[in-house]
Design a protein around this motif. Structure first.
Motif, short mmCIF file in Angstrom:
data_model
loop_
_atom_site.label_atom_id
_atom_site.label_comp_id
_atom_site.label_asym_id
_atom_site.label_seq_id
_atom_site.Cartn_x
_atom_site.Cartn_y
_atom_site.Cartn_z
N TYR A 169 47.95 14.19 53.35
CA TYR A 169 47.32 15.42 54.56
C TYR A 169 47.78 16.62 54.72
N ARG A 170 48.28 17.05 53.03
CA ARG A 170 48.22 18.37 52.88
C ARG A 170 46.76 19.21 52.46
N GLU A 171 45.68 18.18 52.30
CA GLU A 171 44.86 18.29 51.18
C GLU A 171 44.26 19.56 52.43
N ALA A 172 44.29 19.48 53.14
CA ALA A 172 42.85 19.92 54.19
C ALA A 172 43.81 21.33 54.01
N TYR A 173 45.15 21.41 54.34
CA TYR A 173 45.44 22.42 54.61
C TYR A 173 45.50 23.94 53.50
N LEU A 174 45.60 22.65 52.72
CA LEU A 174 46.05 23.67 50.81
C LEU A 174 44.58 24.40 50.45
N LYS A 175 43.33 23.15 51.22
CA LYS A 175 41.67 24.17 51.07
C LYS A 175 41.40 25.45 51.48
N GLU A 176 42.65 25.64 52.37
CA GLU A 176 42.35 26.52 53.73
C GLU A 176 42.69 28.24 53.12
N CYS A 177 43.67 27.43 52.40
CA CYS A 177 44.44 28.96 52.38
C CYS A 177 44.82 28.92 50.65
N TRP A 178 44.01 28.43 50.12
CA TRP A 178 44.03 28.34 48.50
C TRP A 178 43.46 29.48 47.80
N PRO A 179 42.68 30.27 48.32
CA PRO A 179 41.85 31.66 48.18
C PRO A 179 43.13 33.02 48.38
N LEU A 180 43.90 32.35 49.21
CA LEU A 180 45.53 33.20 49.49
C LEU A 180 46.31 33.49 48.23
N VAL A 181 46.99 32.08 47.92
CA VAL A 181 47.17 31.22 46.45
C VAL A 181 47.05 32.05 45.19
N GLU A 182 45.72 32.04 44.55
CA GLU A 182 45.32 32.53 44.04
C GLU A 182 45.42 34.47 43.65
N LYS A 183 44.93 34.63 44.87
CA LYS A 183 45.06 36.22 45.25
C LYS A 183 46.91 36.85 44.45
N ALA A 184 47.62 36.46 45.16
CA ALA A 184 49.16 36.33 44.74
C ALA A 184 49.61 36.13 43.97
N LEU A 185 48.92 34.86 42.96
CA LEU A 185 49.30 34.53 41.90
C LEU A 185 48.85 35.00 40.57
N GLY A 186 47.48 36.22 41.58
CA GLY A 186 46.69 36.33 40.49
C GLY A 186 47.48 38.24 39.50
N GLU A 187 48.35 38.59 41.10
CA GLU A 187 48.70 39.38 40.54
C GLU A 187 50.22 39.80 39.42
N ALA A 188 50.95 38.54 39.62
CA ALA A 188 51.84 38.26 38.11
C ALA A 188 50.89 37.61 36.77
N HIS A 189 49.84 37.90 36.92
CA HIS A 189 49.04 37.40 36.05
C HIS A 189 49.13 35.59 35.56
N ILE A 190 48.86 34.90 36.87
CA ILE A 190 49.51 33.28 36.42
C ILE A 190 47.81 33.15 36.93
N LYS A 191 47.92 32.16 36.35
CA LYS A 191 46.58 31.27 36.81
C LYS A 191 47.15 29.71 37.61
N ALA A 192 46.45 29.65 38.40
CA ALA A 192 46.48 27.95 39.45
C ALA A 192 45.18 27.37 39.71
N SER A 193 45.60 25.21 39.88
CA SER A 193 44.15 25.46 39.69
C SER A 193 44.57 24.17 40.39
N LEU A 194 43.27 23.77 41.32
CA LEU A 194 43.85 22.97 42.61
C LEU A 194 42.85 21.46 42.37
N ASP A 195 43.50 20.11 42.12
CA ASP A 195 42.73 19.05 41.67
C ASP A 195 42.73 18.28 43.10
N LEU A 196 42.16 18.08 44.11
CA LEU A 196 41.77 17.23 45.15
C LEU A 196 41.47 15.80 44.25
#
Length: 416
Positions: free
Chosen positions: A70-97
């Motif tokens: 049930y969290r899949e739809a929400y994570l799809k929407e906010c994933w660009p924001l998650v990548e941007k927030a972690l990119g400031e700390a130079h950390i790579k994030a990947s989402l496997d649906l």
């Protein structure tokens, strides 16, 4: 100890000053421990910059966590924001649906070694239904998170749901009060409680949650937190013990254990086995029946049987005779007439003859001194004979001609 004894020898009185020196050292140790436990006011941790670690990290480290469907739809929407927030700390994030997992890993540009731990906490909070706006705060230095597992604390499912609802409160009021007092964000979801905030607040949140699942109402802990908050504002009471101000709640055990009706009393332990029960032969030897003849034994048995039969017959006869015993009757009460003390007055439902008798009895029983008027009595008797209470008047109307004709016809028929 050596330095303390040297200082005490210089002053003169060695024994007394060594003791005072030991006490002062103990006080110093106590002060040091209390200072270590509390963070000084206005102190902030310095920001970790690239200058502190210019060469970066030696090895790549990564963390992964699973999330529900049930969290899949929400994570799809906010994933660009998650990548941007972690990119400031130079950390790579990947989402496997397909697998339903989130992975975070360090890169060559990562300089903060603790950034990957914060990224791990971020994906954990996102998987536990915490909104992104709150979960991003974990990347700040003064923030921490705590995921409390409450699913295994209560065995009964219905009881667990009730206690979890008690933590939330009506329309979320209890949870809101806890958030305001601890400066933490609290999210109750499924079998876990996710908390995000300062370290001091997280400690209080965990205590309240654990006590609630142990059947202690959260309002008691909230009350103590409110008192502590007011006491911390006073600089004089800040370093004192607050136990005298805090309320003492007694635990009331309302559900008492049901005691069995038949209590089995435990016998005292003995290493020896119980005595062997006597056999039939042993009993006969003790009474002397063993040495009697068979004919005598049979006769005794028959006598015992006859005695038992006689007792049974008498009991049955007594039970049968109970049916023939008449019950005790209650004594009949004499009925009191309404017109008993009324004198010569007549009752309504009496006939003329009974009325005459009543009048005569009244005058007969009258005292001899009063003079009797016999003619008046005769007139009353004549009137009573003709008079019927509740009947038509004394002089009835003459019968109609039709009634007389019918009577004559009937008489003529009977004669013929």
């Amino acid at each position: 100890r050596f330095f303390i004894t040297m200082a005490s020898s210089k002053t003169g009185d060695g024994v007394s000053e060594t003791q005072t020196g030991k006490k002062s050292k103990k006080n110093q140790n106590q002060v040091d421990e209390s200072e270590l436990l509390t963070v000084p006011d206005g102190w902030k941790e310095p920001v970790f910059t690239k200058d502190d670690n210019p060469r970066g990290l030696l090895e790549e480290s990564s963390f992964a966590t699973l999330f529900p469907k049930y969290r899949e739809a929400y994570l799809k929407e906010c994933w660009p924001l998650v990548e941007k927030a972690l990119g400031e700390a130079h950390i790579k994030a990947s989402l496997d649906l397909i697998e339903g997992s989130i992975t975070v890993s360090t890169t060559k540009k990562t300089f903060d070694p603790y950034a990957i731990v914060r990224a791990r906490d971020l994906i954990k909070l996102l998987a536990r239904s915490v909104p992104f706006e709150q979960a991003v705060r974990i990347l700040q230095d003064d923030m921490a998170c705590d995921i409390i597992k409450i699913g295994t604390l209560v065995r009964n499912r219905e009881r667990f749901v009730k206690r979890r609802q008690r933590l939330i409160g009506p329309k979320g009021s209890t949870l809101k009060a806890l958030e305001l007092l601890t400066n933490c964000y609290v999210m109750v979801q499924g079998n876990t409680v996710s908390a995000l905030g300062p370290f001091k607040g997280l400690k209080e949140v965990r205590k309240v949650v654990m006590d609630t699942m142990k059947n202690v109402h959260p309002i008691y802990n909230i009350k103590t937190l409110m008192i502590k908050r007011e006491l911390s504002k006073d600089p004089e009471l800040r370093m004192q013990n607050w136990e005298r101000f805090l309320p003492q709640f007694r635990h009331k055990n309302l559900s008492k254990r049901k005691e069995p009706k038949k209590k089995s009393v435990k016998k005292e332990y003995t290493p020896f086995p119980p005595p062997q029960p006597e056999s039939k032969v042993d009993k006969e030897l003790a009474t002397g029946e063993f040495f009697l003849r068979e004919s005598v034994k049979k006769r005794k048995k028959m006598e015992e049987i006859k005695v038992k039969q006689a007792e049974a017959l008498t009991k049955k006869q007594e039970e049968r005779n109970k049916a023939f015993i008449p019950p005790k009757e209650k004594p009949l009460m004499k009925k009191t007439t309404k017109g008993k003390n009324r004198g010569p007055h007549l009752s309504k439902n009496k006939t003329s003859e009974s009325a005459c008798c009543d009048i005569l009895t009244c005058f007969v029983t009258a005292p001899a001194e009063s003079k009797l008027d016999i003619e008046a009595i005769k007139d009353k008797v004549k009137k009573a004979k003709t008079k019927k209470l509740g009947a038509p008047p004394v002089n009835p109307a003459p019968p109609s001609s039709t009634a007389t004709d019918k009577k004559k016809k009937n008489q003529s028929k009977n004669k013929s």
